[in-house]
Structures are given as structure tokens and as C-alpha cells.
Scaffold this active site. Sequence first.
Site, PDB file in Angstrom:
ATOM      1  N   THR A 133      37.029  40.523  37.072  1.00  0.00           N
ATOM      2  CA  THR A 133      36.719  39.144  37.426  1.00  0.00           C
ATOM      3  C   THR A 133      36.604  38.960  38.933  1.00  0.00           C
ATOM      4  OG1 THR A 133      37.661  36.897  37.415  1.00  0.00           O
ATOM      5  CG2 THR A 133      39.206  38.697  37.315  1.00  0.00           C
ATOM      6  N   ASP A 134      35.877  37.925  39.348  1.00  0.00           N
ATOM      7  CA  ASP A 134      35.822  37.606  40.776  1.00  0.00           C
ATOM      8  C   ASP A 134      37.128  37.002  41.275  1.00  0.00           C
ATOM      9  OD1 ASP A 134      35.624  35.112  39.566  1.00  0.00           O
ATOM     10  OD2 ASP A 134      33.769  34.521  40.564  1.00  0.00           O
ATOM     11  N   GLU A 135      38.019  36.605  40.361  1.00  0.00           N
ATOM     12  CA  GLU A 135      39.270  35.970  40.787  1.00  0.00           C
ATOM     13  C   GLU A 135      40.196  36.933  41.526  1.00  0.00           C
ATOM     14  OE1 GLU A 135      41.178  33.145  38.212  1.00  0.00           O
ATOM     15  OE2 GLU A 135      39.415  33.046  36.911  1.00  0.00           O
ATOM     16  N   TYR A 170      47.371  35.790  36.408  1.00  0.00           N
ATOM     17  CA  TYR A 170      46.207  36.409  35.755  1.00  0.00           C
ATOM     18  C   TYR A 170      45.429  37.281  36.724  1.00  0.00           C
ATOM     19  CZ  TYR A 170      41.305  36.803  34.443  1.00  0.00           C
ATOM     20  OH  TYR A 170      40.041  37.282  34.231  1.00  0.00           O
ATOM     21  N   LYS A 174      44.781  41.408  36.852  1.00  0.00           N
ATOM     22  CA  LYS A 174      43.455  42.031  36.813  1.00  0.00           C
ATOM     23  C   LYS A 174      43.223  42.882  38.063  1.00  0.00           C
ATOM     24  CE  LYS A 174      40.488  41.852  34.303  1.00  0.00           C
ATOM     25  NZ  LYS A 174      40.146  42.758  33.167  1.00  0.00           N
TER      26      LYS A 174
END
Length: 370
Positions: A133-135, A170, A174
Site C-alpha cells: 500500500t501507499d500508506e 496497519y 505493511k
Amino acid sequence: MKILVTGGAGFIGSAVIRHIIQNTQDSVVNLDKLTYAGNLESLVSVVDSDRYAFEQVDICDRAELDRVFAKHQPDAVMHLAAESHVDRSITGPAEFIQTNIVGTYTLLEAAREYWNTLGDDSKSAFRFHHISTDEVYGDLPHPDEQEGNGLDQELPLFTEQTSYAPSSPYSASKASSDHLVRAWLRTYGFPAIVTNCSNNYGPYHFPEKLIPLVILNALEGKPLPIYGKGDQIRDWLYVEDHARALYKVVTEGKVGETYNIGGHNEKQNIEVVQTICHILDAMVPKVTSYAEQITYVADRPGHDRRYAIDATKMSAELNWTPEETFETGLCKTVQWYLDNKEWCDNVQDGSYQRERLGTLAEQTEKGANI
């Protein structure tokens, strides 16, 4: 090819499997634990294919993973199995650590042991594609923080070289899984590729996420909750465009590379919700606009203000660009939810009724009960 897809009953995983079965000659083994977000009803269009197989397995279960690798002998792994909802990670981070970190480690080791048994040609051709993810990058400067304001200003984007700075349990889990994959590449020569994507939307999305939540709440006359001022910016990517991109990467991507995948659609959350209301006003008109149901609620703890992906590398090296604009993709998404009420009812199954998750008060209460 035979591709092992972990998390294949989830939102993005099921889109990947539908794409592979419907548009290629490859075979798929869907490995999924079937948690609350996994739903085999998302795969009814492909389940009868002789190129599709399903294994209900937890990626933390090494013995079962070894059995699956030995039985199915995949040529590639696309690893999508993950806990993914930020609000849930605030309330219960332990599951995110277990699945996203321990599970990824366990899968890597099972895949590496299997890879080491392959003949030279098969070993050379094998790929482990880790979908992230970009997060993991944290957040970017917001237009409000710049002189003059306005979304038309040139602001920085996430590139493949952006440093990691995750904000939530989260995204931290990741980020950890990404680091594990790259460490296995560097230390063991394991043939891994990593992709980081922007916010996905589209059919079969579990209704705790913003777009399906708003569509379903709007239709039922419930409040449409907006965190804070609703000025958080996300880059929105239609899930079927993402599925095409992921297949491009696993079949044409270069080992050791990272590819950022984005939709070129930066929108504030309030814009997204207002657009859904306008679409519903046209498709399912009522006396007043659905926008009158918009309500503002306390912001999420540690909420990132802006994400935006630079997908130049995907375009230049793998000849991929999104086919859907935000407007066309969102219209298709709203129509899908209008046409698939039964799927929405079944996936919620009584365990989740679109209540808010992830408040600090909820976390404090949970901690007191442990």
C-alpha cells in the site's frame, strides 16, 4: 502459468483472480483464510473453471502452506492476504501484526523452501509478488499547508524511492512486511517484486470502507459520516485497473523492483462523498438530495492528510495506465451496489453493521477488558 494468490477471496484478490481466469489462459490457486472480509461469493463467475482451485488456509500455518506448495506446484505467488482496515488496526493491532508480519514471514519461508526444490529453469522463472500500500510512505504535504492553497498546485507524489514513515498500526505492519520481502530478496536471492498501490474502489468492496459505506448508508437513509473536515486527500484507483496492473507486474516485472500503482485521481474525502450523492440523486432520486445526510464526526487518530502516487514507472516500463476515470469508475461502482444488494447483506452477516470502528475510546475500553 499457475499462480498462487493469497487473500484471493478479498476485495483486490478476487478482482485479480477474476481477471486472470477471464482474460488469460493461466491457472489460479486461491488461498484464503476466509476472515470477515473474505467472501467466496465474489468469485461465483469463475468458480466453475477447471483453471481455478481453492484452499482455505491461514498464511500463518506453515504445515498447511507446505502442503499447498507441494500439491499445486505454483509458478508464481501473488501475496495479497492481509488485514487492511486502518480503523480496525487502531482498535485491535495484534491481528495486524500476526497476519501482516508473521504471516508474510511464514509464507516467505514456505515459498523459499519450495523454490529451492525447483529445477534451474523453473527456479529462474519463479516470482514472488508482494502487494502493498501507499500508506507505508506516511503522508504528503496538503494544499492547505502551501502558500496560495488549491489542488491545482504542483505538490510532491510518492515515488518508488520515497522513504517509509507509516502512521497507523496497519501501515506499520505493511511496511514491516515490505521490509521482510526485500530482505529475503537481498539475503537469499529470492525472486521478489513489490508493488505499492493507492486507494482502491469498485465492486465487491467490504462495506467498512468509505465508498461502499457511503453508498449503502445513503440508500438506507443513514448518516454519511465524514472524518474531521473531510479534506483528507486520496488517489483513487479502480480495482479492475489495479488487477490488470498486478498481472502485468507478476508476468513482466523485473525481480528486485518496486512499482507504484495509482489512479491519477486525487480527491478530498468530502468530494468523493458528494460525488456519490450526485450519482445517487440521478440513479435513485428521492425528495431531497442524499447530500443532506452528510454528517461530520471526530477525526481518526493519526489520520494521514494526503496520499498521491507517481505511477510513471508502471507506465514507462510496463505500458500500464488506468482505463477508468474516477467518474466512470464511481458510476460503475454505485450501479454494482444497486444491483447486488444480496451480496452486501451476505458479506456483513450480522457481525458488522457499518458502525464506526477505531476510536481511541473503543481502544481504551478494549484494553480494560483484556
